[in-house]
Design a protein around this motif. Structure first.
Motif, mmCIF file in Angstrom:
data_model
loop_
_atom_site.group_PDB
_atom_site.id
_atom_site.type_symbol
_atom_site.label_atom_id
_atom_site.label_comp_id
_atom_site.label_asym_id
_atom_site.label_seq_id
_atom_site.Cartn_x
_atom_site.Cartn_y
_atom_site.Cartn_z
ATOM 1 N N THR A 1 95.192 32.448 11.075
ATOM 2 C CA THR A 1 95.040 32.512 9.611
ATOM 3 C C THR A 1 93.915 33.468 9.217
ATOM 4 O O THR A 1 93.988 34.139 8.185
ATOM 5 C CB THR A 1 94.720 31.103 9.051
ATOM 6 N N SER A 2 92.885 33.548 10.046
ATOM 7 C CA SER A 2 91.713 34.363 9.688
ATOM 8 C C SER A 2 92.065 35.845 9.539
ATOM 9 O O SER A 2 91.360 36.589 8.868
ATOM 10 C CB SER A 2 90.626 34.212 10.756
ATOM 11 N N GLY A 3 93.165 36.272 10.151
ATOM 12 C CA GLY A 3 93.546 37.681 10.056
ATOM 13 C C GLY A 3 92.786 38.571 11.029
ATOM 14 O O GLY A 3 92.837 39.791 10.921
ATOM 15 N N TYR A 4 92.092 37.961 11.986
ATOM 16 C CA TYR A 4 91.295 38.763 12.930
ATOM 17 C C TYR A 4 92.160 39.787 13.651
ATOM 18 O O TYR A 4 91.733 40.917 13.898
ATOM 19 C CB TYR A 4 90.626 37.824 13.948
ATOM 20 N N MET A 5 93.413 39.403 13.983
ATOM 21 C CA MET A 5 94.286 40.312 14.730
ATOM 22 C C MET A 5 94.714 41.520 13.898
ATOM 23 O O MET A 5 95.123 42.532 14.456
ATOM 24 C CB MET A 5 95.521 39.563 15.249
ATOM 25 N N LYS A 6 94.638 41.403 12.577
ATOM 26 C CA LYS A 6 94.951 42.555 11.731
ATOM 27 C C LYS A 6 93.876 43.620 11.887
ATOM 28 O O LYS A 6 94.150 44.807 11.858
ATOM 29 C CB LYS A 6 94.989 42.141 10.253
ATOM 30 N N SER A 7 92.647 43.191 12.040
ATOM 31 C CA SER A 7 91.531 44.134 11.992
ATOM 32 C C SER A 7 90.951 44.485 13.363
ATOM 33 O O SER A 7 90.526 45.609 13.581
ATOM 34 C CB SER A 7 90.410 43.559 11.129
ATOM 35 N N PHE A 8 90.899 43.492 14.268
ATOM 36 C CA PHE A 8 90.203 43.722 15.540
ATOM 37 C C PHE A 8 91.010 43.240 16.749
ATOM 38 O O PHE A 8 90.483 42.514 17.595
ATOM 39 C CB PHE A 8 88.844 42.995 15.539
ATOM 40 N N PRO A 9 92.293 43.636 16.858
ATOM 41 C CA PRO A 9 93.084 43.105 17.978
ATOM 42 C C PRO A 9 92.481 43.467 19.332
ATOM 43 O O PRO A 9 92.628 42.732 20.306
ATOM 44 C CB PRO A 9 94.450 43.786 17.786
ATOM 45 N N GLN A 10 91.770 44.593 19.367
ATOM 46 C CA GLN A 10 91.220 45.088 20.638
ATOM 47 C C GLN A 10 90.040 44.256 21.118
ATOM 48 O O GLN A 10 89.661 44.336 22.291
ATOM 49 C CB GLN A 10 90.812 46.569 20.482
ATOM 50 N N LEU A 11 89.454 43.448 20.239
ATOM 51 C CA LEU A 11 88.250 42.692 20.609
ATOM 52 C C LEU A 11 88.535 41.232 20.951
ATOM 53 O O LEU A 11 87.702 40.554 21.540
ATOM 54 C CB LEU A 11 87.227 42.739 19.456
ATOM 55 N N ALA A 12 89.711 40.752 20.565
ATOM 56 C CA ALA A 12 89.993 39.316 20.667
ATOM 57 C C ALA A 12 90.162 38.866 22.115
ATOM 58 O O ALA A 12 90.629 39.620 22.971
ATOM 59 C CB ALA A 12 91.248 38.990 19.877
ATOM 60 N N GLY A 13 89.786 37.633 22.362
ATOM 61 C CA GLY A 13 89.994 37.008 23.671
ATOM 62 C C GLY A 13 90.706 35.689 23.480
ATOM 63 O O GLY A 13 90.256 34.826 22.725
ATOM 64 N N THR A 14 91.866 35.517 24.130
ATOM 65 C CA THR A 14 92.631 34.291 23.969
ATOM 66 C C THR A 14 92.572 33.507 25.275
ATOM 67 O O THR A 14 92.473 34.095 26.352
ATOM 68 C CB THR A 14 94.093 34.625 23.630
ATOM 69 N N VAL A 15 92.640 32.188 25.186
ATOM 70 C CA VAL A 15 92.570 31.354 26.389
ATOM 71 C C VAL A 15 93.982 30.997 26.837
ATOM 72 O O VAL A 15 94.754 30.431 26.060
ATOM 73 C CB VAL A 15 91.754 30.073 26.121
ATOM 74 N N HIS A 16 94.310 31.357 28.060
ATOM 75 C CA HIS A 16 95.626 31.055 28.626
ATOM 76 C C HIS A 16 95.476 30.126 29.832
ATOM 77 O O HIS A 16 94.469 30.174 30.533
ATOM 78 C CB HIS A 16 96.321 32.350 29.069
ATOM 79 N N SER A 17 96.491 29.299 30.063
ATOM 80 C CA SER A 17 96.438 28.374 31.189
ATOM 81 C C SER A 17 97.781 28.302 31.905
ATOM 82 O O SER A 17 98.807 28.664 31.323
ATOM 83 C CB SER A 17 96.062 26.964 30.706
ATOM 84 N N PHE A 18 97.720 27.766 33.105
ATOM 85 C CA PHE A 18 98.952 27.539 33.864
ATOM 86 C C PHE A 18 99.648 26.294 33.315
ATOM 87 O O PHE A 18 99.022 25.234 33.226
ATOM 88 C CB PHE A 18 98.599 27.354 35.348
ATOM 89 N N CYS A 19 100.877 26.425 32.921
ATOM 90 C CA CYS A 19 101.595 25.278 32.342
ATOM 91 C C CYS A 19 102.911 25.042 33.069
ATOM 92 O O CYS A 19 103.852 24.449 32.532
ATOM 93 C CB CYS A 19 101.876 25.519 30.855
ATOM 94 N N GLY A 20 103.023 25.541 34.295
ATOM 95 C CA GLY A 20 104.316 25.500 34.977
ATOM 96 C C GLY A 20 104.545 24.269 35.835
ATOM 97 O O GLY A 20 103.759 23.312 35.825
ATOM 98 N N SER A 21 105.625 24.305 36.592
ATOM 99 C CA SER A 21 106.025 23.202 37.476
ATOM 100 C C SER A 21 105.383 23.406 38.861
ATOM 101 O O SER A 21 104.678 24.386 39.076
ATOM 102 C CB SER A 21 107.543 23.215 37.635
ATOM 103 N N GLU A 22 105.688 22.486 39.772
ATOM 104 C CA GLU A 22 105.165 22.613 41.136
ATOM 105 C C GLU A 22 105.702 23.876 41.808
ATOM 106 O O GLU A 22 105.006 24.539 42.561
ATOM 107 C CB GLU A 22 105.536 21.373 41.952
ATOM 108 N N LEU A 23 106.975 24.169 41.476
ATOM 109 C CA LEU A 23 107.596 25.364 42.040
ATOM 110 C C LEU A 23 106.878 26.624 41.531
ATOM 111 O O LEU A 23 106.591 27.552 42.294
ATOM 112 C CB LEU A 23 109.081 25.384 41.648
ATOM 113 N N ASP A 24 106.595 26.620 40.223
ATOM 114 C CA ASP A 24 105.872 27.748 39.614
ATOM 115 C C ASP A 24 104.504 27.899 40.280
ATOM 116 O O ASP A 24 104.006 29.002 40.484
ATOM 117 C CB ASP A 24 105.677 27.536 38.108
ATOM 118 N N HIS A 25 103.912 26.738 40.602
ATOM 119 C CA HIS A 25 102.587 26.758 41.242
ATOM 120 C C HIS A 25 102.652 27.460 42.596
ATOM 121 O O HIS A 25 101.788 28.260 42.938
ATOM 122 C CB HIS A 25 102.082 25.318 41.398
ATOM 123 N N MET A 26 103.735 27.172 43.320
ATOM 124 C CA MET A 26 103.912 27.792 44.637
ATOM 125 C C MET A 26 103.989 29.318 44.497
ATOM 126 O O MET A 26 103.329 30.057 45.220
ATOM 127 C CB MET A 26 105.197 27.281 45.317
#
Lengths: 302, 83
Positions: A68-93
């Protein structure tokens, strides 16, 4: 550039900053932290009487609010997003397999609900909006947070994870622009009291791309941003150690921040770059705090 | 030119009033044109007229009114023709 590398190397050698192998991501020594703590107490002494409500958020914010803040409109190059592993046991392998052979193991990482905070005040606006109308007398908040900006650099004054202390004011245009002016005056006095040579200049945010060029020109044309500059790694290009921003009613409109009379609140914020101020002190007075001028030590540690 | 600008303004301007109610010399910012919408308008105009705004004209004044946009575009076309 050489001068930047050498100041960074001197900070590593003195143990004030601790190398991690990533440019702009450093550990801090106890001494470095003590300088930041002392400067924050100085901020408290200067601003404490204003009665700001203090809030401390962790360095991650709600992704929905970030969008909502619109940060991605102005500063997409600076943003840092948090990603995680959300897969199955097979994906883990297969993930482990990728890591083992040195393939890209991050492709399957999924976005979480958390985004790294780009500026200390970002989590504040939706928080205040949820509370309802703002008093006719205006409102004042005190924030501090580690912030993330993706801009790897060997300039110790341009770190990717750094702390920002902020006061944010909400109210009428007159109220918030008076607030901003008073902090420009206070900022100069504070820096003088710790022996730092400063200038204040009109500035713009690092908006992305050609469209950003226009945003930057608009910001300058309307005197929306000022910075307090101190020479750290370059005298020709001194570093912004404080910024003074008037958002007009942009955040008020975006977040639905209204005053008691129903009008949209104007907002302004003043930010202290805490690492940058500490670096300015070390650069100006030397890496040995005990050898700093007596009056500077007295101001910081009493 | 005027028509194309109005069409773009209606599409990306996000104004609370209909574009045909806006006079050529009316202040677009006062009419509700946000900073971000003015950037989108700039990009839309560049595409529609196949030209590029020089940095010196990337400012609020260039987009202050429909008339101002027309003048800015005329100026760019003239400069490009001369070059």
């Amino acid at each position: 550039m050489d001068m930047q590398v050498s100041f960074l190397d001197r900070l590593f050698d003195a143990g004030l900053l601790i190398e991690t192998g990533v440019d702009g991501l450093y550990g801090r020594s106890g001494q470095f932290e003590d300088v930041i703590a002392a400067f924050e107490r100085l901020i408290d002494r200067v601003g404490g009487g204003d009665g700001a409500e203090a809030m401390r958020f962790p360095p991650g914010m709600n992704r929905e609010f970030f969008e909502t803040s619109g940060y991605m409109k102005s500063f997409p190059q600076l943003a840092g997003t948090v990603h995680s592993f959300c897969g199955s046991e097979l994906d883990h392998m297969s993930l482990l397999k990728c890591m083992e052979v040195g393939d890209d193991w991050t492709a399957g990482q999924e976005a979480t609900d958390i985004v790294l905070t780009p500026a200390a005040c970002y989590p504040l606006y939706p928080t205040v909006a949820r509370r309802g109308k703002i008093s006719a007398k205006g409102a004042l908040y005190d924030l501090q947070s580690y912030c993330f900006r993706h801009e790897p650099s060997k300039d110790p004054a341009r770190q990717q994870l750094f702390r920002m202390r902020e006061y944010v004011c909400m109210g009428t245009q007159q109220h918030v622009t008076d607030f901003r002016q008073s902090w420009m005056d206070r900022g100069v006095e504070m820096m003088k009291s710790v022996g730092l040579d400063v200038t204040i200049d009109i500035a713009n945010d690092p908006f992305f791309g050609r469209a950003g060029k226009m945003m930057a020109n608009n910001q300058r044309d309307q005197n929306l941003k000022f910075e307090l500059l101190i020479p750290i790694t370059s005298t020709a290009n001194p570093t912004a150690c404080m910024s003074f921003n008037y958002h007009q009613d942009a955040f008020g409109t975006k977040w639905g921040l209204n005053l008691e009379d129903g009008s949209v609140a104007h907002t302004a914020c003043v930010g202290f770059g805490l690492e940058r101020i500490a670096l300015a002190l070390f650069h100006t007075h030397g890496l040995d705090v005990k050898a700093w001028p007596q009056e500077v030590r007295a101001t910081l540690w009493g | 030119m005027n028509e194309t600008i109005r069409e773009l303004l209606g599409r990306v301007g996000g104004l609370p009033v209909a574009v045909n109610e806006i006079a050529d010399d009316a202040d677009l910012y006062a009419a509700g044109l946000s900073s971000f919408a003015s950037v989108q308008l700039m990009l839309g105009i560049e595409e529609a007229f196949d030209l590029e705004f020089p940095d010196s004209l990337l400012n609020r004044k260039s987009f202050a009114s429909i008339q101002a946009i027309e003048q800015t575009l005329t100026q760019i076309v003239k400069t490009q023709a001369a070059a």
